[in-house]
Every structure is written in structure tokens, then in C-alpha cells.
Design an enzyme around this catalytic site. Structure first.
Site, PDB file in Angstrom:
ATOM      1  CB  THR A 164      -2.017   6.397   2.148  1.00 26.34           C
ATOM      2  OG1 THR A 164      -2.129   7.022   0.873  1.00 26.34           O
ATOM      3  CG2 THR A 164      -2.292   7.405   3.247  1.00 26.34           C
ATOM      4  CG  ASP A 174      -3.294   8.232  -2.647  1.00 26.75           C
ATOM      5  OD1 ASP A 174      -4.378   8.206  -2.028  1.00 26.75           O
ATOM      6  OD2 ASP A 174      -2.200   8.388  -2.092  1.00 26.75           O
ATOM      7  CG  ASP A 179      -1.802   1.168   1.343  1.00 29.48           C
ATOM      8  OD1 ASP A 179      -2.326   1.601   0.306  1.00 29.48           O
ATOM      9  OD2 ASP A 179      -1.968   1.692   2.456  1.00 29.48           O
TER      10      ASP A 179
END
EC number: 7.6.2.1
Length: 1015
Positions: A431, A705, A429
């Protein structure tokens, strides 16, 4: 209030009526609700049925609060424990061999002695299980006898009862620092805001406090009186979803209010910063969400263990071949005598001669008993001991401890440590995993005008050098306007606020908690750095002008909808930023907004400029947030509110209905502006990714994102290289297979968005997409959903047959972590859901480098060599007995004492390899980190390839020949007895086995020398 009192008295009179009348009413009610009860639970207050028969209480069918987590009773322990142990094929095999030795015609050893090893192994395991179960029994007894305050109708007060006496429908009073005994619906709180703060560390590992809210219809009550309670609760059946609770409460008037997870206090949580709270029990005992989630540790089989099982199967084949060869040899030996029976011939139990064929069959079973050492009984136990020791030493590594968060590595799966040394693909991932997940305000645009906040950027550069935990630093100049300075008008009130409230760190006193709560309500930005923001001067002038204009209009009683458009944009921007996801209702005599249809051209201009700024923010690696509003007429609002309330009180499909309600509201919005928020990379992330890629690991980043933001972060963390070609896949429709199968440049970078990824994961395209992605050095998936993340990991793992590792920090990464061969959770800012679902937990991403390159390499190398050594030493010892069969007519005799054969694995060769498997280091930690390429040794399974098993078996048979025939030729033509000749053979073999281990050992320690000498 009078009506409530009279209703309470009428309910009291009803409880004094005959049991027959009450029973009839309950039965009618049950018939009426029979269909609904199949999907929902109806909870009544128990105090209404205190004076009736137990069979009339509608809550009687629900589980009580007594828990029992033990597996055994005094009567069931022995059969149940043996049944569980016999699930292991190895235990069944060794018990079968031991029992076979009790058959007189095939026995090879003294039956009781042959039974000793397997009885020892089973007894040790049974004692361990018994001790663990006894500890669970003591824990259950302690928990069941904890005290809680339950309301008693007869005494008209709260009385102390044991937890195990609690029932669904009881009213309980909770005090500060008290642990919740069951799942309780919050009906009253001493907090002025009707909130209750709880600590959920026992459920999800999070130490920050959560806020729970009193049920909406009870918020205005000054004090809660259980005798006046006359409502019925209907909610969903017990389930293990900690983040969901759906239901509604029906009042006497027929009004229904929705119930949410923020109204439910879960068993095992602790009340904090709340003096007193009252609730009604909804789920008790084993039906609580905490107990339904108590499934114990997950079991995974490592790649090395799967390969070892194949080789154990080959050992069984070799054993059967040796036994068959011996049986045939014995049959031929007996056949050559013809009618002249040898003096050593053994008659049948009836005293008759045994034919060579029958004798060969008997000998086949006898040789299985003699050669049983070939299947190592202690191998499985030794592997478990070594893995536990490896985990212990990994935990003791202080370089994997993070001082800032006071956390260290956690190993939640004890049986896959060696898989850490064989990883080939890493799925990460972005973030919170690669970045800090600490959102810091950088810049914003309002109505197409950009405010760069240059002074704030300079201050943030200085802020990096300061201690992040300092909270008393003074702010520079002014601060961004707070909600009370911008929204200090009296015309509007906020309704239907989302019940998800901000949580804060646990504080030392209730006063501090109160101040933190007040601050959270009047702060636009939630980052700790928000307190120290330096505003843009131009924006500050606009805000001050807006504030002055509002004061002037309020003083002259002018309506707020007369604010100039440029100031109105500033005003609306900060209102929307402060109270996101909120509906504001204006007073009829003071409208907040007027509907204006002449702003289309201006809105398009704002939209165009804002889009340009959004692209610039994303290119700078900032996370973007758009701010918008919508003005509703009175009729539109009434229509939406009615449907929204219906969605709130729905039990089935509540999430879908709420989403549809939000969708109806959040269309045709008017854009106000946007913000740019910075999320910095964690320390050491670029260096870690570069090192992992040198180690031959393929790294894919799966993030939700925006594509521009993700690409910028990927460049910053060295996942993407500007000098290499980047392929971007963005499709608005089904991708044509010819495009997917197009040959892309080798070593290119692939960037794909969520919509295109959905098409690429289709069955018809997944193979072509995988071929393209496999040829790329790195892959970046943007705007991907949690489901897509898990699908990508599963696709790569199953199609390419590679070892995969997934790492993330949030609840949206849980599915990806669980699908991968090894799941790693980051204990970051998004809670502990990822950690709870993972096999390993790390404080920072950079620690992944040492975990894989050092500890992973060591664990794999140690276990691989230990397993091969086990096969070698057992095969060598069995081969000695096999060679002797050529000189004893394949009779199953042995030239060594049976004690050597029975206890060879347990006593004579058990301990040295345990030390080697735990402490051996083929390469130092410094060298492994300086030369990441050494990690490829584990990726390619260089330490344990299939041919290595056969090489060790050949080596074992060769060395056994030397150890057998050197004493044989030394004692040839001598008159020594059998054991005098056999003991040197055994001694020489043991020395050879220990010498072999000494040669294989790379790092010698005091324990190596000591145990080798003892053996």
C-alpha cells in the site's frame, strides 16, 4: 470565575512571603515526589517564582533554551580534530611513516618533504571541518537571538525576549507564521474550535498542515490569563519520539486531565492559519524532541568498501614481505664482506661498525618508508570525491523527477551508491509503494444487501483520464448523504472523540482553511474523489426513505428507536461510517437505540452474506472495511468510562491501558455492513517488477493487507503468474518441521499469512522456512506486522549473506528500511517517516528500475575499476624501486628523485581516474534498461572479484619489469648518472599507467583527454 480570581490573588500573596517558607515547601514537595521524578518531569509556572530566589524555582534544573551544536572551541579544535582524524587507520599509518622518516638511522627522504603529503591531507580535512563548524556557530547564534513573546509578571504583559532566554515553565504567545522556539503545551488558541494548525516540514518533511488541540480543561476559556493559571503539569522525561507525549495536568481542585501528542507543539514547527496561540514551555533547548532527533547522517559501509579493506590489508602484507625480503638481502649483502667493510658502509652514531643483523633491521624500517606508496594515501579521498560526483549526476537525471508531486530522487547516504548495483533481494511494501494509496469508494453492503454502484464504477473509469488535481469538477447528480442530512436529530451528542484529527493541505487563507475544516467534519469519505461519487440508485432510495421517516418522526415527536429495522440498518451504517471510533451518548428522554435480544438469527444471516461479499471484494483487489456497533447500558458505559479516563491520564503503560479499554468496548459488536475501497496500482509497476525480475532480483512483498486482496494485487503487478503453481501457508498452530521441510516445486510462488509467518520465524523453523522461500521465485507475506517485516529482511540478509533492499512509504516500514543494506523511501500519502529513515527517496516505485539497473550498475562498475586501477598503478611504481634494490645492495636507495616518490599519488596520477570514476559508462542507459540481464554483472561481483586484485598485482609487477629493464639495457655500459637513467624509467612507467587507464576507459569525453594530456 470568582474562585479562580481569589486563588490567583492568594498565589500572588504567596510569592511575597519569605524565601525560607517557600524553600521549605519546595523541599517537602521534592521529597514527596522524589520517586516519581525519576521517571517523570513536573513543570510549574515560572511567574509564581519571579520574586523568589533562583534556587527556589522547581524548574531550575531543566535545560535552558540556548543551543550549541558546534563541536569545537578555539582551544579544543586542534587536538580534538586530530583525534577524530586519527580514528582512520590510514591516517595513523601515514603519520607513523612520516615520523619514522625523522629517525636518522632509517630515514629515506628529507623529513620535511616526507611529511608534506600527510600534512596536506590532514590540513584539507581540518579546514573543511573548521568551516562546517563555523557555519554551525553562525546558525546557532542566529537561532539563539531570534525573538519570541514571553509573559512577564512584573509588566503584566507579553514582552520580547531572545530564544536563548526562554525557560521551562514560561508562558509564550505564538502568532501566525511564527516558528516555535521550544516544545510548548497548547493552552489557548484564537481558532473557534480551539485548534492550532502547524507545519512540521522541518521535522518530518511533510508540508501538509497538522492540527493540534488545546488541553481539554482549557477549551471553554474565552481568553487565557497567565496570572490565573494554578495548575501543575506532570509528564514524561525528554525523549526523541515525535509521535508520543504522555502526561497529565493537575488542577487546584485535584482533577486530572490527560495530555497527548495533539496538545504539544514541537520546536521548529511553524504556526499556520492560526492568528494567535498561548502555551507553556515543557521542554527547552537540547531537551526538545527536535534536538534529540538531530543525530546527523547515518554511516554505512558498502560491500565494495569492505572488500577493498581486505585488499588494503593484503597490500600491507605485500609491503611487509617486500621490506623483509629487502632486509634479508641487505643483511646477506653486508655479511659477504666479512671483516672487510665496504666503502659505502654507514657507521653507527657512536662511530662503531654496525652488524649485518642490526643493519638489516634498520633497512627494514627504511624500506617501509620507501615503499609507502604501495598503500594509496589518496585512495580514500578519491573514493569520497567520486561518490559525491556520482550522487550529483544521479540528482541531475530528469527521468527520476516526478512532475505531478514536484519531487525528485533524494540521496541521503553518500557512501553506498555502488551497493545499488549489487542488490539481490528486494522487500517491498504494497500500500502506497506499489499502489497509489488513494482510497476510492467503489461499493458497499448494508445488512447483507449489496449496492454495487455500477454508475460510480463507470465514472471512475472516466476519472482516470482527467487531471487528478482538478478540485472544481461538478458532481454527477446527487452525492452520498452527508452527516448533517442523516444525523440531524437532537437526541445525541458525541463525547470522547479521538483527538487525532484530519489534516489538510496548506491553503492560502484562513477562510479556505475554515472551509476545509468544515468539509472534513461533514464528509464520510476522505478521498478527493469522494466529492464526485455517483451513488447507487437503490441505496439512494433507501437513504431518502430513511430521511423522510426521520423527518416524520421528529415532526410527530416519536422516539427514534421506532425506526423500521431495514431503515435502521441504513441509518446506523452511515452514522458509524461517518463517526468511526466514537461513543455516542443518548439523552435520557430520547433513546437512540433499544437493546433487542431477538436479532440473533438475523445477525447470523447478515454475517454470512457480508462475509461472502467481503470475499468477492477481496478477489477484485478492493480493500475492505467492516462497519459495526454496540449498544451499552448506562451502567456498562459508566464502568467503561471510568477505566478509560484512568487510562487517558496514565503516564506509564498508557498505550497498553488504552488498548485494553478499546478491547473491552469493541467486543460482541453488531455487524452493520462493509465497504469496498479501491487502491489503484501506480503507473509502471508491473513493467518495473518484470524488468527487475529479469535482472535476477528476488522480490518479496510484505504487506499488512488481507490475503485475498494482496494476492489480487500481486497478480495485477505481475508478481504472481497464474500459470505457475502457488503455495499458500496458513496455520493456526505451530507448523510441524516436516511440513515446512517438504520439497515444494521449483519456481513456485509462496503466499504466507502473518500468523504462520510468526511460527516460521521461530528459531527452530527459520532455516527450513528460508530454504522453502529461497526455492520460490516470489514470496508474498500477508497480514505481517512492522516487526515481522524487519525480522524477515534481517533473516534473509544474515542467513543467505545477500545484498538486500527494502522499499516502503509509511511509518510501519521504517524498521524494515533501516535493517536492509539499502533502504528506499517513497514520498507518498503516508507522510515522510519512511523517507527520513531511508538512504534513497523516490517519488514513484517505477523509478527504482533506472536507479538500480542504470545508475547502480554504473556506480558499481566505475568504483570497482577505479579501486583496482589504484592498486595497479601504486604496485607498479613501487615495484620499480624494488627491482633497483638488486643493483644497490638492498640499501633503500632510489633511482628517481624523492619528489616523484612523495607526490606520485597527489600530483602525477591523481586526476584522470577521478574523471573515469565519475563519467565512465561501460554500457548506455538505453541498453541497460532494454537488457536487464546485464545487472547480474554487479550481483555476481564480476567487476571486482578477489582474484582480480591478485591479477592486477601480478600485471603491475610484470609491466614494471618491462619499464625497468628496457631503459636498463638501453643504458648498460654507459656513463650516464643515476637520475639520467631513472627519469626515463619513471616517464615510461607514467605513460604505461595512463595507457592502462585509457584501455580500461569505455567512454571518452573532453575531460578525459584534457586531464590525460595534462598528466
Amino acid at each position: 470565575m470568582k474562585r479562580d480570581k481569589s486563588f490567583g490573588r492568594s498565589m500572588a500573596r504567596e510569592t511575597g512571603e519569605s524565601g525560607e517558607t517557600k524553600s521549605t515547601k519546595v523541599k517537602k514537595h521534592k521529597r514527596r515526589k522524589s520517586k516519581k521524578e525519576s521517571k517523570t518531569r513536573i513543570v510549574h509556572a515560572n511567574i509564581l517564582y519571579d520574586h523568589t530566589k533562583g534556587g527556589d524555582n522547581p524548574n531550575r534544573h531543566y535545560a535552558n533554551n540556548k543551543i550549541k551544536t558546534t563541536k569545537y572551541t578555539l582551544l579544543s579544535f586542534l587536538p580534538k580534530n586530530l583525534f577524530e582524524q586519527f580514528h582512520r587507520f590510514a591516517n595513523v599509518y601515514f603519520v607513523f611513516i612520516a615520523l619514522l622518516n625523522f629517525v636518522p638511522v632509517v630515514n629515506a627522504f628529507q623529513p620535511e618533504l616526507a611529511l608534506a603529503p600527510v600534512v596536506f591531507i590532514l590540513s584539507v580535512t581540518a579546514i573543511k571541518d573548521l568551516w562546517e563548524d563555523y557555519r554551525r556557530h553562525r546558525s546557532d547564534k542566529e537561532i539563539n537571538h531570534m525573538d519570541c513573546l514571553v509573559y512577564s509578571r512584573s509588566e503584566k504583559q507579553y514582552v520580547e525576549k531572545y530564544w536563548k532566554e526562554l525557560r521551562v515553565g514560561d508562558f509564550i504567545r505564538l502568532r501566525c507564521n511564527e516558528i516555535l522556539p521550544a516544545d510548548v503545551l497548547l493552552l489557548s488558541s484564537s481558532d473557534p474550535d480551539r485548534l492550532c494548525h502547524i507545519e512540521t516540514a522541518t521535522l518530518d518533511g511533510e508540508t501538509n498542515l497538522k492540527q493540534r488541540q488545546v488541553v481539554r480543561s482549557f477549551i471553554d476559556l474565552v481568553s487565557f490569563d497567565p496570572l490565573k493559571y494554578c495548575s501543575v503539569i506532570e509528564c514524561e522525561k525528554p525523549n526523541n519520539d515525535l509521535n508520543r507525549f504522555r502526561g497529565y495536568i493537575i488542577h487546584r481542585s485535584g482533577r486530572r486531565d490527560g495530555l497527548y501528542k495533539d496538545n504539544l507543539l514541537l520546536r521548529g514547527c511553524t504556526i499556520r492559519n492560526t492568528e494567535e496561540a498561548v502555551g507553556i514551555v515543557i521542554y527547552a533547548g537540547h531537551e526538545t524532541k527536535a534536538m534529540l532527533n538531530n543525530n546527523g547522517p547515518r554511516y554505512k559501509r558498502s560491500k565494495l568498501e569492505r572488500q577493498m579493506n581486505v585488499d588494503v590489508f593484503w597490500c600491507v602484507i605485500i609491503l611487509l614481505v617486500m621490506c623483509l625480503f629487502s632486509a634479508i638481502g641487505h643483511g646477506l649483502w653486508m655479511f659477504q664482506y666479512g671483516d672487510k667493510k665496504p666503502v659505502f658502509d654507514v657507521l653507527s652514531p657512536e662511530g662503531t661498525d654496525i652488524s649485518p643483523v642490526v643493519s638489516a633491521i634498520y633497512l627494514f624500517l627504511t624500506m617501509i618508508i620507501v615503499f609507502q606508496v604501495l598503500i594509496p594515501i589518496s585512495l580514500f579521498v578519491s573514493i569520497e570525491i567520486v561518490k559525491i560526483c556520482q550522487v550529483y549526476f544521479i540528482h541531475q537525471d530528469m527521468e527520476l523527477y516526478d512532475e505531478e508531486t514536484d519531487s525528485h530522487l533524494q540521496c541521503r547516504a553518500l557512501n553506498i551508491t555502488e551497493d545499488l548495483g549489487q542488490m539481490q533481494y528486494i522487500f517491498s511494501d504494497k500500500t502506497g509503494t506499489l499502489t497509489e494509496n488513494k482510497m476510492v469508494f467503489r461499493r458497499c453492503t448494508v445488512a447483507g444487501v449489496e449496492y454495487s454502484h455500477d454508475a460510480n464504477a463507470r465514472r471512475l473509469a472516466m476519472y482516470q483520464e482527467m487531471d487528478s488535481e482538478e478540485e472544481d469538477c461538478t458532481s454527477h447528480g446527487g452525492t452520498l448523504p452527508r452527516r448533517d442530512s442523516v444525523t440531524s436529530h437532537q437526541s445525541g451528542k458525541v463525547v470522547l472523540r479521538s483527538q487525532s484529527t484530519k489534516s489538510h493541505r496548506r491553503t492560502g487563507s484562513r477562510a479556505e482553511a475554515k472551509r476545509a475544516s468544515i468539509l472534513s467534519k461533514h464528509t464520510a469519505f476522505s478521498s478527493p474523489m469522494e466529492k464526485d461519487i455517483t451513488p447507487d440508485p437503490q441505496l439512494m432510495d433507501k437513504v431518502n426513505e430513511c430521511s423522510s421517516q426521520m423527518e416524520f418522526m421528529r415532526f410527530h415527536c416519536q422516539p427514534l428507536n421506532q425506526i423500521p429495522p431495514d431503515l435502521c440498518d441504513i441509518f446506523d451504517f452511515f452514522i458509524a461510517l461517518t463517526i468511526c471510533n466514537t461513543v455516542v451518548v443518548s439523552s435520557p428522554n430520547q433513546p437512540r437505540q433499544k437493546v433487542d435480544d431477538c436479532k440473533g438469527k438475523r445477525q447470523r444471516k447478515i454475517l454470512y452474506k457480508t462475509q461472502n461479499y467481503l470475499n468477492l471484494y477481496a478477489a477484485d483487489g478492493l480493500r475492505t472495511l467492516c462497519i459495526a456497533k454496540k449498544v451499552l447500558s448506562k451502567e456498562e458505559y459508566a464502568s467503561w468510562l471510568q477505566r478509560h479516563l484512568e487510562a487517558e491520564t496514565a503516564i506509564q503503560r498508557r498505550e497498553e491501558l488504552l488498548f485494553e479499554s478499546a478491547l473491552r468496548l469493541e467486543t460482541n459488536l453488531q455487524l452493520l455492513g462493509a465497504t469496498g475501497i479501491e487502491d489503484r496500482l501506480q503507473d509502471g509497476v508491473p513493467e518495473t517488477i518484470a524488468s527487475l525480475r529479469k535482472a535476477g532480483l528476488q522480490i518479496w512483498v510484505l504487506t499488512g493487507d488481507k490475503q485475498e486482496t494482496a494476492i489480487n494485487i500481486a497478480y495485477a503487478c505481475k508478481l504472481l503468474d497464474p500459470e505457475e503453481e502457488m503455495i499458500t501457508l496458513n496455520a493456526d498452530s505451530q507448523v510441524h518441521p516436516a511440513l515446512i521441510s517438504h520439497m515444494f516445486p521449483y519456481k513456485a510462488r509462496l503466499v504466507i499469512d502473518g500468523r504462520t509467518l510468526a511460527y516460521a520465524l521461530d528459531k527452530s523453523l527459520e532455516d527450513k522456512f528460508l530454504a522453502v522461500a529461497r526455492s520460490c521465485r516470489s514470496v508474498l507475506c500477508c497480514r505481517s506486522t512492522p516487526l515481522q517485516k524487519s525480522m524477515v529482511v534481517k533473516l534473509v540478509r544474515n542467513k543467505l549473506k545477500v545484498m538486500t533492499l527494502a522499499i516502503g512509504d509509511g511509518a510501519n516500514d521504517v524498521s524494515m528500511i533501516q535493517v536492509a543494506d539499502v533502504g528506499v523511501g517513497i514520498s507518498g500519502q503516508e507522510g515522510m517517516q519512511a523517507v527520513m529513515a531511508s538512504d534513497f527517496a523516490l517519488p514513484r516505485f517505477r523509478y527504482l528500475q533506472k536507479l538500480l539497473l542504470v545508475h547502480g550498475h554504473w556506480c558499481y562498475s566505475r568504483l570497482a575499476n577505479m579501486i583496482l586501477y589504484f592498486f595497479f598503478k601504486n604496485a607498479m611504481f613501487v615495484a620499480l624501486i624494488f627491482w633497483y634494490q638488486f643493483y644497490c645492495g638492498f640499501s633503500g636507495s632510489a633511482m628517481v628523485d624523492q619528489w616523484y616518490l612523495i607526490f606520485f599519488n597527489l600530483m602525477f596520477s591523481a586526476f584522470p581516474q577521478l574523471i573515469t570514476g565519475t563519467l565512465d559508462k561501460d554500457v548506455s542507459a538505453e541498453t541497460l534498461q532494454e537488457l536487464p540481464q546485464l545487472y547480474m554483472n554487479g550481483q555476481n561481483s564480476e567487476e571486482y572479484k578477489p582474484y582480480m586484485f591478485w591479477m592486477n598485482m601480478i600485471d603491475a609487477f610484470y609491466q614494471s619489469l618491462i619499464c625497468f629493464f628496457i631503459p636498463y639495457f638501453a643504458y648498460v655500459d654507459s656513463d650516464v648518472d643515476l637520475f639520467t637513467w631513472g627519469t626515463p624509467i619513471t616517464t615510461l612507467a607514467l605513460f604505461t599507467i595512463l595507457l592502462h587507464l585509457g584501455i580500461e576507459t569505455k567512454t571518452w569525453s573532453f575531460f578525459h583527454c584534457l586531464l590525460t594530456l595534462i598528466q
